[in-house]
Design a protein around this motif. Structure first.
Motif, mmCIF file in Angstrom:
data_model
loop_
_atom_site.group_PDB
_atom_site.id
_atom_site.type_symbol
_atom_site.label_atom_id
_atom_site.label_comp_id
_atom_site.label_asym_id
_atom_site.label_seq_id
_atom_site.Cartn_x
_atom_site.Cartn_y
_atom_site.Cartn_z
ATOM 1 N N VAL A 358 0.894 -1.226 0.179
ATOM 2 C CA VAL A 358 -0.021 -0.092 -0.001
ATOM 3 C C VAL A 358 0.816 1.193 0.047
ATOM 4 O O VAL A 358 0.665 2.243 -0.724
ATOM 5 C CB VAL A 358 -0.785 -0.028 1.162
ATOM 6 C CG1 VAL A 358 -1.726 1.287 1.119
ATOM 7 C CG2 VAL A 358 -2.033 -1.072 1.074
ATOM 8 N N ARG A 359 2.033 1.376 0.707
ATOM 9 C CA ARG A 359 2.848 2.514 0.653
ATOM 10 C C ARG A 359 3.455 2.639 -0.380
ATOM 11 O O ARG A 359 3.632 3.779 -0.792
ATOM 12 C CB ARG A 359 4.002 2.255 1.853
ATOM 13 C CG ARG A 359 4.595 3.555 2.327
ATOM 14 C CD ARG A 359 5.506 3.449 3.263
ATOM 15 N NE ARG A 359 6.542 4.538 3.348
ATOM 16 C CZ ARG A 359 7.628 4.713 3.954
ATOM 17 N NH1 ARG A 359 8.230 3.537 4.612
ATOM 18 N NH2 ARG A 359 8.608 5.583 3.872
ATOM 19 N N ARG A 360 3.892 1.495 -1.084
ATOM 20 C CA ARG A 360 4.537 1.870 -2.706
ATOM 21 C C ARG A 360 3.228 2.360 -3.634
ATOM 22 O O ARG A 360 3.562 3.238 -4.444
ATOM 23 C CB ARG A 360 4.995 0.392 -3.194
ATOM 24 C CG ARG A 360 6.249 -0.012 -2.216
ATOM 25 C CD ARG A 360 7.398 1.020 -2.317
ATOM 26 N NE ARG A 360 8.652 0.365 -2.209
ATOM 27 C CZ ARG A 360 9.786 0.974 -2.009
ATOM 28 N NH1 ARG A 360 9.590 2.392 -1.873
ATOM 29 N NH2 ARG A 360 10.834 0.585 -1.967
ATOM 30 N N LEU A 361 2.249 1.937 -3.285
ATOM 31 C CA LEU A 361 1.071 2.386 -4.079
ATOM 32 C C LEU A 361 0.868 3.945 -4.132
ATOM 33 O O LEU A 361 0.864 4.527 -5.085
ATOM 34 C CB LEU A 361 -0.295 1.460 -4.114
ATOM 35 C CG LEU A 361 -1.507 2.125 -4.535
ATOM 36 C CD1 LEU A 361 -1.480 1.967 -6.043
ATOM 37 C CD2 LEU A 361 -2.741 1.255 -4.322
ATOM 38 N N ILE A 362 0.874 4.124 -2.896
ATOM 39 C CA ILE A 362 0.741 5.853 -2.488
ATOM 40 C C ILE A 362 2.041 6.595 -3.118
ATOM 41 O O ILE A 362 1.868 7.618 -3.681
ATOM 42 C CB ILE A 362 0.485 6.135 -1.110
ATOM 43 C CG1 ILE A 362 -0.410 5.465 -0.481
ATOM 44 C CG2 ILE A 362 0.736 7.428 -0.786
ATOM 45 C CD1 ILE A 362 -0.684 5.338 1.001
ATOM 46 N N GLY A 363 2.865 5.884 -2.983
ATOM 47 C CA GLY A 363 4.323 6.636 -3.444
ATOM 48 C C GLY A 363 4.024 6.785 -5.324
ATOM 49 O O GLY A 363 4.436 7.654 -5.606
ATOM 50 N N LEU A 364 3.574 5.658 -5.951
ATOM 51 C CA LEU A 364 3.461 5.483 -7.253
ATOM 52 C C LEU A 364 2.436 6.402 -7.715
ATOM 53 O O LEU A 364 2.623 7.343 -8.714
ATOM 54 C CB LEU A 364 2.876 4.302 -7.826
ATOM 55 C CG LEU A 364 2.944 3.908 -9.232
ATOM 56 C CD1 LEU A 364 4.198 4.085 -10.042
ATOM 57 C CD2 LEU A 364 2.332 2.505 -9.370
ATOM 58 N N LEU A 365 1.392 6.775 -6.844
ATOM 59 C CA LEU A 365 0.138 7.588 -7.310
ATOM 60 C C LEU A 365 0.777 8.924 -7.040
ATOM 61 O O LEU A 365 0.536 9.986 -7.790
ATOM 62 C CB LEU A 365 -0.704 7.680 -6.234
ATOM 63 C CG LEU A 365 -1.709 6.288 -6.732
ATOM 64 C CD1 LEU A 365 -2.579 6.117 -5.600
ATOM 65 C CD2 LEU A 365 -2.344 6.245 -7.941
ATOM 66 N N LYS A 366 1.765 9.372 -6.050
ATOM 67 C CA LYS A 366 2.369 10.497 -5.893
ATOM 68 C C LYS A 366 3.239 11.111 -7.154
ATOM 69 O O LYS A 366 3.390 12.151 -7.473
ATOM 70 C CB LYS A 366 3.297 10.690 -4.634
ATOM 71 C CG LYS A 366 2.487 10.934 -3.531
ATOM 72 C CD LYS A 366 3.302 10.945 -2.321
ATOM 73 C CE LYS A 366 2.509 11.062 -0.793
ATOM 74 N NZ LYS A 366 3.422 11.045 0.406
ATOM 75 N N VAL A 367 4.049 10.026 -7.635
ATOM 76 C CA VAL A 367 4.828 10.323 -8.738
ATOM 77 C C VAL A 367 3.946 10.753 -10.013
ATOM 78 O O VAL A 367 4.261 11.467 -10.666
ATOM 79 C CB VAL A 367 5.755 8.993 -9.073
ATOM 80 C CG1 VAL A 367 6.300 9.002 -10.539
ATOM 81 C CG2 VAL A 367 6.661 8.586 -7.990
ATOM 82 N N ALA A 368 2.710 9.981 -10.441
ATOM 83 C CA ALA A 368 2.096 10.224 -11.478
ATOM 84 C C ALA A 368 1.353 11.655 -11.441
ATOM 85 O O ALA A 368 1.069 12.172 -12.314
ATOM 86 C CB ALA A 368 0.945 9.249 -11.388
ATOM 87 N N SER A 369 1.249 11.985 -9.994
ATOM 88 C CA SER A 369 0.616 13.336 -10.070
ATOM 89 C C SER A 369 1.603 14.790 -9.731
ATOM 90 O O SER A 369 1.309 15.768 -9.700
ATOM 91 C CB SER A 369 -0.285 13.579 -8.823
ATOM 92 O OG SER A 369 0.245 13.176 -7.694
ATOM 93 N N SER A 370 3.189 14.392 -9.712
ATOM 94 C CA SER A 370 3.946 15.321 -9.488
ATOM 95 C C SER A 370 4.436 16.201 -10.680
ATOM 96 O O SER A 370 4.643 15.606 -11.594
ATOM 97 C CB SER A 370 5.149 14.604 -8.746
ATOM 98 O OG SER A 370 5.679 13.785 -9.761
#
Length: 370
Positions: A358-370
């Motif tokens: 889950v933490r990696r998923l949150i990180g991936l979503l942050k990347v996509a929106s950064s």
């Protein structure tokens, strides 16, 4: 030694962080040899390939070999199959002795390679299950006429009384540069390639705020000692499913990238992202989708590193993918929501043997929106 400054990277490794190479690799491959795909329509595949800039090296009703202008093996092998899919890469070893060493280490066998070009092959699978071939002794194709870079007036005059008129025509592919893949088992996959094939990391990227958990992307090159190699021959990143992301093919210069892109646009093909210049690797890039939505890249002017350069470390972000160019697209990022993507995410989160939580998923979503 370091080449990682300013935009290229924040810094190098901190004490105790992941090493950028294996201390005792089994062999050191010299380069990618080719990539293998399956497609149901070889005629359509060949039409796009010629528009993109490949030449046909070999063709039957069941198999298509595509090549660039530089002497060597074919860049791409496409076999007829029920659906369009990436099969896997083939890497070139220095010789059959390396293949024997690799076979002993892995429990595989060195086999005679059947088909055009001959040679020998060891067939493996990486921890994600992707087939990986390592070949040696494959016949080299002769050089073809290359597309000459345009003479440019930079300070000293090289061009007088001659306007620049680059032809709007297919860019001539010179060679295969790299392939990028996604895997939910990032750490195991990275260890496997560094140990078995002797690849070394040029750059690590990590999710925002998660450097303490280690990298989630690696740009990986061949270790040729003091002989420079492409900044990355293979790149891999953490994601919910094992999959092909894109492959990249070198052309002569910026004008070849741009004029070749105008030709593809005229032919009705879809540009995924470009034109711009990357940060990691520095390539001038232009990404396109073939008729089956497979993403391929024209590139020029990429970085070359010898084995004295240690890996850089930087935070991953969508805005950090290019020094200049248009904003990165959702198409390139693969971030378009779909039932297939949702299924992959749920499946990866349920599997506690991989690196995707889950933490990696949150990180991936942050990347996509950064």
């Amino acid at each position: 030694m370091t080449a990682h400054e300013d935009l290229h990277s924040e810094d190098g490794a901190h004490r105790g962080e992941r090493a950028d190479r294996d201390a005792n690799p089994v062999i050191k491959v010299e380069d990618l040899a080719w990539l293998e795909f399956e497609k149901p329509d070889l005629d359509a595949a060949e039409r796009f390939a010629h528009d993109f800039g490949f030449s046909t090296a070999y063709r039957t009703g069941q198999e298509l070999h595509l090549r660039g202008t530089i002497a060597g093996t074919q860049c791409v092998i496409i076999r007829r199959g029920p659906r369009s899919r990436f099969v896997g890469p083939a890497f070139r070893a220095a010789g059959v002795d390396d293949l024997r060493r690799l076979a002993r280490e892995t429990g595989a066998t060195v086999d005679e390679r059947r088909g055009v070009g001959g040679g020998a092959v060891v067939e493996l699978r990486d921890p994600s299950g992707m087939p990986v071939r390592v070949v040696a002794g494959v016949e080299s194709l002769p050089e073809l006429p290359r597309q000459a870079p345009l003479p440019l007036n930079f300070g000293t005059v090289r061009r007088t009384n001659t306007p620049q008129r680059p032809e709007r025509a297919p860019a001539r592919i010179e060679r295969l540069g790299h392939v990028v893949v996604e895997t939910p088992s990032f750490a195991r996959n990275l260890d496997w390639y560094l140990h078995h094939l002797g690849l070394i990391v040029s750059d690590f990227l990590y999710f925002p705020g998660q450097r303490d958990r280690g990298p989630t992307m690696a740009f990986i090159r061949c270790d040729r000692g003091g002989t420079p190699a492409d900044h990355h021959t293979l790149a891999m990143h953490l994601g919910p499913a094992p999959r092909y992301v894109h492959s990249a093919y070198q052309v002569a210069d910026l004008d070849a990238v741009a004029a070749g892109g105008e030709f593809l646009k005229q032919r009705g093909y879809h540009r995924a992202w470009g034109i711009g210049r990357h940060i990691q690797g520095s390539q001038i890039f232009d990404y396109w989708r073939d008729p089956d939505s497979v993403m391929v890249e024209h590139f020029a002017d990429g970085d070359l590193f010898d084995n004295s350069i240690a890996a850089g470390w930087a935070q991953m972000s969508a805005s950090g993918l290019a020094q200049w160019g248009p904003s990165v697209t959702r198409d390139f990022l693969g971030a378009k929501p779909s039932p297939h993507l949702i299924r992959d995410v749920i499946s990866a989160l349920r599997d506690d043997t991989n690196d995707f939580d889950v933490r990696r998923l949150i990180g991936l979503l942050k990347v996509a929106s950064s």
